[in-house]
Motif scaffolding. Structure first.
Motif: not given
Length: 149
Positions: A1-4, A13-25, A6-7
Motif C-alpha cells: 500500500m502506497n503512503k503517498t 508536481f502539477a504546478l512545477y511541470s506547468a511552470t517548466n512548460a511555460v518557461v520552455r515556451l 501518485p506523482l
C-alpha cells in the motif's frame, strides 16, 4: 500500500511541470534578446517601476538575494541596468535602467502576444489560472509569516 499520492496527483508536481512548460515556451522567444526567463522577470519589474532598491526588486520578483544578485550583475554586464548607491544610505543599492534597458521594453513587447498564440486556453481560463496561482502563492506567504512569528 502506497503512503503517498501518485506523482500525477500531486499539486506541487502539477504546478512545477506547468511552470517548466511555460518557461520552455519563453526560451526561444527571449533568445533573440539574449535574456533568460529570470532576467526577463527582473526587466518586467523594472519596466513597471524603475530606480528601486535591490530589496524592493526582490519583493517584486520573489527572488531571494542569492538568486537576484547574479541576475542583476549579468543584466548590468549586458548594459541594461546599473546598480547605484542610494543617496540616503550607501549600503542600499538602487537598480536603475539604462537607456538600452528602457529601449528593450519596446522590442520585447512581441514576446507576450507570441507566447499567447502558443497556449490554447481561452482568455477567461488563463485569468482563472493566474488568479488561482496567485491565491496559492499568497496563502503560502501568509502561512510563512505566521510560522515566523
Amino acid at each position: 500500500m502506497n503512503k503517498t499520492l501518485p506523482l500525477d496527483q500531486q499539486l506541487c508536481f502539477a504546478l512545477y511541470s506547468a511552470t517548466n512548460a511555460v518557461v520552455r515556451l519563453y526560451r526561444p522567444l527571449l533568445q533573440p534578446f539574449d535574456l533568460t526567463y529570470a532576467q526577463y522577470v527582473v526587466m518586467l519589474a523594472l519596466w513597471q517601476q524603475d530606480s528601486i532598491s535591490l530589496g524592493e526588486l526582490g519583493n517584486k520578483t520573489l527572488f531571494d538575494s542569492g538568486a537576484l544578485t547574479p541576475l542583476v550583475k549579468k543584466l548590468e554586464q549586458k548594459g541594461l541596468l546599473q546598480r547605484i548607491a542610494s543617496l540616503h544610505d550607501e549600503r542600499v543599492k538602487q537598480v536603475v535602467l539604462t537607456s538600452a534597458g528602457k529601449a528593450l521594453e519596446n522590442e520585447v513587447a512581441t514576446v507576450m502576444p507570441a507566447l499567447r498564440c502558443q497556449i490554447s486556453l481561452a482568455d477567461e481560463r488563463l485569468i482563472q489560472l493566474r488568479t488561482l496561482a496567485r491565491q496559492v502563492q499568497l496563502d503560502i506567504q501568509q502561512l510563512e509569516q505566521c510560522v515566523q512569528k
